[in-house]
Design a protein around this motif. Structure first.
Motif, mmCIF file in Angstrom:
data_model
loop_
_atom_site.group_PDB
_atom_site.id
_atom_site.type_symbol
_atom_site.label_atom_id
_atom_site.label_comp_id
_atom_site.label_asym_id
_atom_site.label_seq_id
_atom_site.Cartn_x
_atom_site.Cartn_y
_atom_site.Cartn_z
ATOM 1 N N MET A 1 0.836 -1.205 0.000
ATOM 2 C CA MET A 1 0.000 0.000 0.000
ATOM 3 C C MET A 1 0.876 1.263 0.000
ATOM 4 O O MET A 1 1.947 1.272 0.599
ATOM 5 C CB MET A 1 -0.900 -0.011 1.231
ATOM 6 N N THR A 2 0.393 2.313 -0.684
ATOM 7 C CA THR A 2 1.210 3.527 -0.751
ATOM 8 C C THR A 2 1.020 4.371 0.516
ATOM 9 O O THR A 2 -0.024 4.314 1.162
ATOM 10 C CB THR A 2 0.830 4.375 -1.981
ATOM 11 N N ILE A 3 2.016 5.172 0.795
ATOM 12 C CA ILE A 3 1.953 6.061 1.966
ATOM 13 C C ILE A 3 0.991 7.201 1.640
ATOM 14 O O ILE A 3 1.138 7.852 0.603
ATOM 15 C CB ILE A 3 3.366 6.636 2.258
ATOM 16 N N PRO A 4 -0.014 7.470 2.507
ATOM 17 C CA PRO A 4 -0.946 8.569 2.208
ATOM 18 C C PRO A 4 -0.218 9.916 2.113
ATOM 19 O O PRO A 4 0.818 10.108 2.747
ATOM 20 C CB PRO A 4 -1.907 8.569 3.395
ATOM 21 N N ARG A 7 0.800 11.650 5.254
ATOM 22 C CA ARG A 7 1.982 11.110 5.926
ATOM 23 C C ARG A 7 3.260 11.590 5.261
ATOM 24 O O ARG A 7 4.284 11.803 5.903
ATOM 25 C CB ARG A 7 1.936 9.591 5.940
ATOM 26 N N GLN A 8 3.171 11.806 3.956
ATOM 27 C CA GLN A 8 4.342 12.356 3.249
ATOM 28 C C GLN A 8 4.603 13.786 3.716
ATOM 29 O O GLN A 8 5.746 14.197 3.914
ATOM 30 C CB GLN A 8 4.110 12.292 1.743
ATOM 31 N N ARG A 11 6.052 13.565 7.200
ATOM 32 C CA ARG A 11 7.447 13.123 7.161
ATOM 33 C C ARG A 11 8.371 14.279 6.776
ATOM 34 O O ARG A 11 9.457 14.437 7.336
ATOM 35 C CB ARG A 11 7.597 11.966 6.172
ATOM 36 N N TRP A 47 5.429 3.958 13.122
ATOM 37 C CA TRP A 47 4.216 3.691 12.337
ATOM 38 C C TRP A 47 4.026 2.198 12.219
ATOM 39 O O TRP A 47 4.977 1.450 12.034
ATOM 40 C CB TRP A 47 4.335 4.280 10.927
ATOM 41 N N ASP A 49 1.822 -0.337 9.802
ATOM 42 C CA ASP A 49 1.176 -0.190 8.502
ATOM 43 C C ASP A 49 1.362 1.259 8.038
ATOM 44 O O ASP A 49 2.309 1.918 8.447
ATOM 45 C CB ASP A 49 -0.319 -0.551 8.552
ATOM 46 N N GLU A 50 0.419 1.751 7.263
ATOM 47 C CA GLU A 50 0.662 3.113 6.755
ATOM 48 C C GLU A 50 0.000 4.205 7.581
ATOM 49 O O GLU A 50 0.336 5.374 7.438
ATOM 50 C CB GLU A 50 0.276 3.226 5.259
ATOM 51 N N THR A 51 -0.889 3.841 8.505
ATOM 52 C CA THR A 51 -1.619 4.912 9.203
ATOM 53 C C THR A 51 -1.722 4.767 10.719
ATOM 54 O O THR A 51 -2.342 5.602 11.364
ATOM 55 C CB THR A 51 -3.063 5.025 8.656
#
Ligand SMILES: Cc1cc2nc3c(=O)[nH]c(=O)nc-3n(C[C@H](O)[C@H](O)[C@H](O)COP(=O)(O)O)c2cc1C
Length: 187
Positions: A1-4, A7-8, A11, A47, A49-51
Protein backbone atom coordinates in the motif's frame (compact mmCIF):
# COMPACT_ATOMS: atom_id res chain seq x y z
CA UNK A 1 0.00 0.00 0.00
CA UNK A 2 1.21 3.53 -0.75
CA UNK A 3 1.95 6.06 1.97
CA UNK A 4 -0.95 8.57 2.21
CA UNK A 5 -0.22 12.16 1.14
CA UNK A 6 -0.72 13.46 4.69
CA UNK A 7 1.98 11.11 5.93
CA UNK A 8 4.34 12.36 3.25
CA UNK A 9 3.64 15.93 4.42
CA UNK A 10 4.20 14.87 8.02
CA UNK A 11 7.45 13.12 7.16
CA UNK A 12 8.74 16.24 5.40
CA UNK A 13 7.87 18.37 8.45
CA UNK A 14 9.54 15.86 10.77
CA UNK A 15 12.67 15.88 8.60
CA UNK A 16 12.95 19.66 8.94
CA UNK A 17 13.08 19.35 12.73
CA UNK A 18 16.26 17.24 12.47
CA UNK A 19 17.29 14.67 15.08
CA UNK A 20 15.91 16.56 18.12
CA UNK A 21 13.89 14.53 20.64
CA UNK A 22 11.05 17.08 20.55
CA UNK A 23 10.21 16.09 16.96
CA UNK A 24 8.86 12.83 18.43
CA UNK A 25 6.75 14.37 21.20
CA UNK A 26 3.01 14.30 20.57
CA UNK A 27 0.04 15.42 22.64
CA UNK A 28 -2.54 12.71 23.20
CA UNK A 29 -6.04 13.91 24.05
CA UNK A 30 -8.64 11.58 25.57
CA UNK A 31 -12.06 11.97 27.14
CA UNK A 32 -12.54 11.12 30.81
CA UNK A 33 -15.48 9.13 32.11
CA UNK A 34 -17.32 12.33 33.09
CA UNK A 35 -16.80 13.79 29.59
CA UNK A 36 -14.12 16.29 30.52
CA UNK A 37 -10.94 16.50 28.39
CA UNK A 38 -7.49 15.12 29.28
CA UNK A 39 -4.21 15.72 27.44
CA UNK A 40 -0.60 14.71 27.94
CA UNK A 41 2.70 14.32 26.04
CA UNK A 42 3.88 10.92 24.78
CA UNK A 43 6.80 9.82 22.64
CA UNK A 44 5.91 8.77 19.09
CA UNK A 45 7.41 5.28 18.70
CA UNK A 46 6.72 4.57 15.05
CA UNK A 47 4.22 3.69 12.34
CA UNK A 48 2.41 0.38 12.02
CA UNK A 49 1.18 -0.19 8.50
CA UNK A 50 0.66 3.11 6.75
CA UNK A 51 -1.62 4.91 9.20
CA UNK A 52 -1.31 3.55 12.75
CA UNK A 53 0.66 5.58 15.27
CA UNK A 54 2.42 3.55 17.94
CA UNK A 55 2.89 4.83 21.51
CA UNK A 56 4.00 3.09 24.74
CA UNK A 57 2.50 3.64 28.16
CA UNK A 58 1.81 2.27 31.63
CA UNK A 59 -1.50 0.53 32.38
CA UNK A 60 -1.45 1.99 35.90
CA UNK A 61 -1.91 5.53 34.53
CA UNK A 62 -5.27 7.31 34.24
CA UNK A 63 -5.40 7.31 30.43
CA UNK A 64 -6.39 3.62 30.42
CA UNK A 65 -9.67 4.03 32.28
CA UNK A 66 -10.38 6.92 29.89
CA UNK A 67 -9.52 4.86 26.78
CA UNK A 68 -11.45 1.82 27.99
CA UNK A 69 -14.46 4.06 28.37
CA UNK A 70 -13.89 6.01 25.11
CA UNK A 71 -11.27 4.58 22.69
CA UNK A 72 -11.59 7.55 20.32
CA UNK A 73 -8.64 9.89 20.78
CA UNK A 74 -6.71 12.65 19.05
CA UNK A 75 -3.02 13.36 18.70
CA UNK A 76 -1.73 16.89 18.15
CA UNK A 77 1.76 17.03 16.67
CA UNK A 78 3.54 20.38 16.30
CA UNK A 79 6.55 20.90 14.04
CA UNK A 80 7.89 24.37 14.97
CA UNK A 81 10.47 24.70 12.16
CA UNK A 82 7.95 23.77 9.47
CA UNK A 83 5.30 25.86 11.30
CA UNK A 84 2.89 22.99 10.87
CA UNK A 85 0.36 21.39 13.19
CA UNK A 86 -1.02 17.92 12.45
CA UNK A 87 -4.09 16.59 14.25
CA UNK A 88 -4.66 12.86 13.91
CA UNK A 89 -7.99 11.51 15.07
CA UNK A 90 -8.89 7.86 15.39
CA UNK A 91 -9.46 4.88 17.61
CA UNK A 92 -6.90 3.44 19.98
CA UNK A 93 -6.20 -0.26 20.30
CA UNK A 94 -4.39 -1.36 23.46
CA UNK A 95 -1.86 -4.21 23.32
CA UNK A 96 -0.80 -5.89 26.57
CA UNK A 97 1.91 -8.47 27.43
CA UNK A 98 -0.57 -11.26 28.15
CA UNK A 99 -2.31 -11.18 24.77
CA UNK A 100 0.38 -9.57 22.59
CA UNK A 101 3.59 -10.88 24.12
CA UNK A 102 5.72 -10.77 20.95
CA UNK A 103 4.99 -7.12 20.12
CA UNK A 104 5.29 -6.01 23.76
CA UNK A 105 8.49 -7.95 24.32
CA UNK A 106 10.10 -6.48 21.22
CA UNK A 107 9.02 -2.96 22.19
CA UNK A 108 10.43 -3.46 25.70
CA UNK A 109 13.81 -4.73 24.39
CA UNK A 110 14.04 -1.81 21.95
CA UNK A 111 13.74 0.78 24.72
CA UNK A 112 16.90 2.34 26.14
CA UNK A 113 17.83 1.30 29.72
CA UNK A 114 16.80 4.79 30.87
CA UNK A 115 13.52 4.69 28.97
CA UNK A 116 12.71 1.25 30.40
CA UNK A 117 13.25 2.36 34.01
CA UNK A 118 10.02 4.39 34.09
CA UNK A 119 7.93 1.21 34.02
CA UNK A 120 9.68 -0.08 37.17
CA UNK A 121 8.76 3.03 39.17
CA UNK A 122 5.83 3.14 41.63
CA UNK A 123 2.22 3.75 40.55
CA UNK A 124 2.10 6.91 38.36
CA UNK A 125 -0.04 9.68 39.81
CA UNK A 126 -0.20 8.16 43.34
CA UNK A 127 1.09 10.20 46.35
CA UNK A 128 4.90 10.51 46.32
CA UNK A 129 6.71 7.79 48.27
CA UNK A 130 10.33 8.84 47.66
CA UNK A 131 12.98 8.14 45.02
CA UNK A 132 15.02 5.63 47.01
CA UNK A 133 13.77 2.47 45.38
CA UNK A 134 13.62 3.92 41.86
CA UNK A 135 16.10 2.68 39.24
CA UNK A 136 17.67 5.09 36.74
CA UNK A 137 18.60 2.37 34.24
CA UNK A 138 17.03 -1.02 33.68
CA UNK A 139 18.96 -3.53 31.59
CA UNK A 140 17.78 -5.73 28.72
CA UNK A 141 17.32 -8.79 30.93
CA UNK A 142 14.68 -7.18 33.12
CA UNK A 143 11.38 -9.02 32.59
CA UNK A 144 8.67 -7.21 30.68
CA UNK A 145 6.38 -5.61 33.30
CA UNK A 146 2.75 -6.72 33.28
CA UNK A 147 1.60 -3.09 33.14
CA UNK A 148 3.54 -2.28 29.94
CA UNK A 149 1.15 -1.27 27.16
CA UNK A 150 1.38 -0.45 23.46
CA UNK A 151 -1.18 2.01 22.14
CA UNK A 152 -2.00 2.03 18.44
CA UNK A 153 -4.02 4.89 17.05
CA UNK A 154 -5.76 3.81 13.84
CA UNK A 155 -5.98 7.17 12.08
CA UNK A 156 -9.29 7.99 10.41
CA UNK A 157 -9.04 11.78 10.02
CA UNK A 158 -6.09 14.13 9.70
CA UNK A 159 -5.93 17.91 9.70
CA UNK A 160 -2.89 19.95 8.76
CA UNK A 161 -2.55 23.64 9.50
CA UNK A 162 0.44 25.17 7.74
CA UNK A 163 1.42 28.67 8.85
CA UNK A 164 4.10 29.20 6.21
CA UNK A 165 3.48 31.95 3.70
CA UNK A 166 1.21 34.99 3.85
CA UNK A 167 -1.95 32.90 4.02
CA UNK A 168 -2.30 29.85 6.20
CA UNK A 169 -3.23 26.57 4.57
CA UNK A 170 -5.60 24.11 6.22
CA UNK A 171 -6.14 20.66 4.76
CA UNK A 172 -8.40 17.84 5.88
CA UNK A 173 -8.00 14.19 4.93
CA UNK A 174 -10.71 11.66 5.74
CA UNK A 175 -10.62 7.96 5.10
CA UNK A 176 -13.41 6.38 3.14
CA UNK A 177 -13.27 2.79 1.80
CA UNK A 178 -9.47 2.63 2.16
CA UNK A 179 -9.13 5.88 0.18
CA UNK A 180 -8.00 9.20 1.64
CA UNK A 181 -10.09 12.16 0.48
CA UNK A 182 -8.41 15.56 0.63
CA UNK A 183 -10.35 18.76 1.21
CA UNK A 184 -9.06 22.30 1.61
CA UNK A 185 -10.63 24.28 4.44
CA UNK A 186 -10.47 27.90 5.46
CA UNK A 187 -7.58 28.36 7.87
C1 LIG B 1 8.57 14.79 26.89
C2 LIG B 1 7.64 13.79 27.55
C3 LIG B 1 7.52 12.53 27.02
C4 LIG B 1 6.67 11.59 27.61
N1 LIG B 1 6.53 10.36 27.04
C5 LIG B 1 5.66 9.47 27.57
C6 LIG B 1 5.44 8.20 26.94
O1 LIG B 1 6.01 7.87 25.88
N2 LIG B 1 4.53 7.37 27.51
C7 LIG B 1 3.84 7.71 28.64
O2 LIG B 1 3.04 6.91 29.09
N3 LIG B 1 4.04 8.89 29.27
C8 LIG B 1 4.92 9.78 28.76
N4 LIG B 1 5.12 11.00 29.36
C9 LIG B 1 4.37 11.28 30.60
C10 LIG B 1 2.93 11.71 30.23
O3 LIG B 1 2.93 13.02 29.71
C11 LIG B 1 1.97 11.62 31.43
O4 LIG B 1 2.44 12.42 32.49
C12 LIG B 1 1.80 10.18 31.91
O5 LIG B 1 1.67 9.29 30.81
C13 LIG B 1 0.58 10.06 32.81
O6 LIG B 1 -0.54 10.49 32.08
P1 LIG B 1 -2.06 10.21 32.54
O7 LIG B 1 -2.09 10.38 34.04
O8 LIG B 1 -2.84 11.25 31.82
O9 LIG B 1 -2.41 8.82 32.13
C14 LIG B 1 5.95 11.93 28.79
C15 LIG B 1 6.08 13.23 29.32
C16 LIG B 1 6.91 14.13 28.70
C17 LIG B 1 7.02 15.52 29.30
Amino acid sequence: MTIPIWRQRLRAAQKREGAVAQARWVQLATVSQNGSPRVRTLVFRGWIDETQVELFSDARSDKFSELNHQPEAEICWLFPKAKQQFRLRGVIEILCPRSDSVACDQAWRNLTPRGRAVWTWPQPGAPFIGNDSMAINVDDNHPLPDHFRILRLATLRVELLDLKGDFHQRLLWTRSNQIWIEERLNP
